[in-house]
Write a protein that holds these residues in place. Structure first.
Motif, short mmCIF file in Angstrom:
data_model
loop_
_atom_site.label_atom_id
_atom_site.label_comp_id
_atom_site.label_asym_id
_atom_site.label_seq_id
_atom_site.Cartn_x
_atom_site.Cartn_y
_atom_site.Cartn_z
N ILE A 158 18.59 -22.40 8.25
CA ILE A 158 19.28 -23.48 8.96
C ILE A 158 18.25 -24.39 9.63
CG2 ILE A 158 20.88 -24.03 10.84
CD1 ILE A 158 22.22 -21.31 10.32
N SER A 159 18.40 -25.68 9.41
CA SER A 159 17.56 -26.68 10.08
C SER A 159 18.42 -27.53 11.00
CB SER A 159 16.86 -27.55 9.03
OG SER A 159 16.02 -26.75 8.20
N ASN A 160 17.79 -28.43 11.71
CA ASN A 160 18.53 -29.24 12.69
C ASN A 160 19.63 -30.08 12.06
OD1 ASN A 160 15.71 -28.78 14.02
ND2 ASN A 160 17.06 -29.40 15.70
N ASP A 161 19.43 -30.51 10.81
CA ASP A 161 20.41 -31.37 10.17
C ASP A 161 21.40 -30.61 9.28
OD1 ASP A 161 18.63 -30.64 8.21
OD2 ASP A 161 18.36 -32.67 7.41
N THR A 162 21.38 -29.29 9.34
CA THR A 162 22.31 -28.48 8.54
C THR A 162 23.71 -28.49 9.15
OG1 THR A 162 20.50 -27.00 7.89
CG2 THR A 162 22.75 -26.18 7.59
N THR A 163 24.70 -28.65 8.29
CA THR A 163 26.10 -28.49 8.72
C THR A 163 26.41 -27.00 8.71
OG1 THR A 163 26.79 -30.62 7.82
CG2 THR A 163 28.51 -28.96 8.14
N VAL A 164 26.71 -26.45 9.87
CA VAL A 164 26.98 -25.02 10.00
C VAL A 164 28.48 -24.81 10.15
CG1 VAL A 164 26.52 -22.90 11.28
CG2 VAL A 164 24.73 -24.63 11.05
N VAL A 165 29.06 -24.03 9.24
CA VAL A 165 30.49 -23.74 9.27
C VAL A 165 30.68 -22.27 9.60
CG1 VAL A 165 32.65 -23.73 7.98
CG2 VAL A 165 30.97 -25.55 7.58
N PHE A 166 31.33 -22.01 10.74
CA PHE A 166 31.56 -20.65 11.20
C PHE A 166 32.94 -20.16 10.77
CE2 PHE A 166 28.66 -22.70 14.15
CZ PHE A 166 27.69 -21.74 14.38
N TYR A 167 33.01 -18.89 10.47
CA TYR A 167 34.30 -18.25 10.22
C TYR A 167 34.16 -16.76 10.51
CZ TYR A 167 32.72 -16.00 5.89
OH TYR A 167 32.06 -15.20 5.00
N GLY A 168 35.30 -16.08 10.65
CA GLY A 168 35.24 -14.65 10.90
C GLY A 168 36.60 -14.02 10.96
N ASP A 169 36.64 -12.79 11.44
CA ASP A 169 37.89 -12.03 11.52
C ASP A 169 38.64 -12.38 12.80
OD1 ASP A 169 36.23 -10.79 13.37
OD2 ASP A 169 36.66 -8.75 12.69
N LYS A 170 39.84 -11.82 12.92
CA LYS A 170 40.64 -11.92 14.13
C LYS A 170 40.77 -13.35 14.65
CE LYS A 170 40.23 -7.13 15.45
NZ LYS A 170 40.01 -6.13 16.50
N ASN A 171 41.33 -14.21 13.81
CA ASN A 171 41.63 -15.59 14.19
C ASN A 171 40.39 -16.39 14.61
OD1 ASN A 171 44.43 -15.00 13.88
ND2 ASN A 171 44.51 -14.22 15.98
N ASN A 172 39.26 -16.06 13.99
CA ASN A 172 38.00 -16.76 14.30
C ASN A 172 37.52 -16.53 15.73
OD1 ASN A 172 37.12 -18.03 11.91
ND2 ASN A 172 38.61 -19.67 12.15
N TRP A 173 37.94 -15.42 16.29
CA TRP A 173 37.56 -15.07 17.66
C TRP A 173 36.04 -15.13 17.85
CZ3 TRP A 173 39.16 -9.48 19.48
CH2 TRP A 173 38.53 -9.16 20.69
N TRP A 174 35.29 -14.37 17.04
CA TRP A 174 33.85 -14.33 17.20
C TRP A 174 33.16 -15.53 16.57
CZ3 TRP A 174 32.02 -11.19 20.73
CH2 TRP A 174 32.83 -10.12 21.11
N ALA A 175 33.83 -16.18 15.64
CA ALA A 175 33.27 -17.40 15.06
C ALA A 175 33.15 -18.48 16.12
CB ALA A 175 34.13 -17.87 13.89
N THR A 176 34.17 -18.62 16.97
CA THR A 176 34.10 -19.62 18.03
C THR A 176 33.09 -19.22 19.10
OG1 THR A 176 36.04 -18.60 19.09
CG2 THR A 176 36.43 -20.54 17.72
N TYR A 177 32.88 -17.93 19.26
CA TYR A 177 31.85 -17.46 20.19
C TYR A 177 30.47 -17.87 19.70
CZ TYR A 177 29.28 -13.97 23.05
OH TYR A 177 28.44 -13.33 23.92
N ALA A 178 30.20 -17.65 18.41
CA ALA A 178 28.92 -18.08 17.85
C ALA A 178 28.79 -19.60 17.92
CB ALA A 178 28.79 -17.59 16.41
N PHE A 179 29.87 -20.31 17.61
CA PHE A 179 29.89 -21.77 17.72
C PHE A 179 29.49 -22.19 19.13
CE2 PHE A 179 31.89 -25.77 18.75
CZ PHE A 179 32.00 -26.49 17.57
N TRP A 180 30.06 -21.54 20.15
CA TRP A 180 29.76 -21.88 21.54
C TRP A 180 28.28 -21.67 21.86
CZ3 TRP A 180 28.62 -18.54 25.85
CH2 TRP A 180 28.65 -19.19 27.09
N VAL A 181 27.71 -20.55 21.39
CA VAL A 181 26.29 -20.29 21.64
C VAL A 181 25.43 -21.35 20.95
CG1 VAL A 181 24.38 -18.68 21.29
CG2 VAL A 181 26.62 -17.81 21.98
N PHE A 182 25.80 -21.75 19.74
CA PHE A 182 25.06 -22.82 19.06
C PHE A 182 25.12 -24.11 19.88
CE2 PHE A 182 23.90 -22.02 14.44
CZ PHE A 182 23.86 -20.64 14.57
N LYS A 183 26.26 -24.37 20.50
CA LYS A 183 26.40 -25.58 21.31
C LYS A 183 25.60 -25.49 22.60
CE LYS A 183 28.86 -28.31 18.76
NZ LYS A 183 28.29 -29.58 18.25
#
Length: 285
Positions: A77-102
């Motif tokens: 992953i580089s600065n200009d990469t589009t990162v798409v998160f997904y996961g189990d349980k209604n994307n619970w942990w995907a949004t957590y990872a998204f938040w840390v990236f932000k």
């Protein structure tokens, strides 16, 4: 999805299927069940473990700038990469990872609407092959702990004000004090049950439909607005350790466009064990 405040942060399964071989897109799977990825994942997706990858191994905190840069570069992953998160349980942990990236200001981060469940329900391809990508090049700013993150002392001051909203996204049993935790979640040693004074109870999963996609903007506005959580307020969300509340943070920030929302990741494991911190209970048993 165009009706959401920031529809650009959501992609559907068809979009992902069309971009499986796009070198500018990196799929990231992040689950509560850390074994799921090895059982089968979307082709090309890399795994980010919420414990070992995103957290400091010694201090209760997130990884620092240097380790974040190393993690992303290792995942291609580089600065200009589009990162798409997904996961189990209604994307619970995907949004957590998204938040840390932000927290580190990653620019183009998105969520697969419906997550892992939606992809599988449509009969789309899974693989056990672990991809290997060329080393990325990543330069991150210092972690932003002020804009979208809240700390204990800030919450203490927050509950004294009139133009604020505090959202407890845990289960009704945790909120009332009937339970200190739910049996389906890891027990993290909370001594007291209950909630932070002034907090309203809006369980995080009420924001999604049965197929794990997000509810409509109208339904979401009714869900939060009916409890006084409106866009004119300074909003803080919390749960046990900040994971479920990151999902609510995402909904309020990106789907409804609330301008000031923070995630209190210390959450109940800090507040419920804190010396001198007030709590409230509604459970009378």
């Amino acid at each position: 999805m165009a009706e959401y405040a920031h529809p650009e942060v959501l992609v559907d399964t068809a979009w992902v299927a069309d971009h499986l071989n796009d070198p500018q897109v990196r799929l990231v799977e992040s689950n509560e069940d850390i074994l799921l990825y090895n059982q089968g994942h979307i082709p090309g997706a890399v795994k980010i473990d919420w414990i070992s990858d995103l957290n400091d191994p010694v201090v209760r905190d997130y990884l620092d700038k240097e380790r974040f840069e190393q993690l992303l570069a290792a995942k291609g992953i580089s600065n200009d990469t589009t990162v798409v998160f997904y996961g189990d349980k209604n994307n619970w942990w995907a949004t957590y990872a998204f938040w840390v990236f932000k927290l580190f200001g990653h620019k183009d981060a998105r969520i697969l609407n419906g997550g892992r469940a939606k992809w599988i329900a449509e009969g789309r391809e899974l693989t056990r092959d672990v991809p290997s990508y060329p080393q990325g090049s990543y330069s991150a700013p210092e972690r932003d702990d002020a804009t979208i993150r809240a700390f204990r002392d800030e919450v203490k001051e927050h509950i004294k004000k009139n133009d604020v909203a505090l959202v407890d996204v845990r289960s009704p049993q945790e909120y009332s004090g009937e339970r200190t935790h739910m049996p389906e979640y890891p027990q993290e040693g909370t001594l007291r049950g209950g909630h932070i004074p002034t907090a309203v109870s809006i369980p995080w999963a009420q924001a999604v439909k049965e197929d794990s996609t997000f509810k409509s903007p109208e339904d979401l506005r009714e869900l939060y607005g009916s409890k006084g959580v409106t866009s004119d307020k300074d909003v803080i969300a919390y749960c046990r350790i900040g994971e479920r509340s990151s999902h609510t943070w995402f909904v309020l920030t990106y789907l409804l466009g609330y301008p000031q929302v923070r995630n209190y990741d210390g959450s109940w494991t800090e507040w419920g064990n804190g010396v001198g911190l007030p709590i409230e209970k509604t459970y009378k048993g």
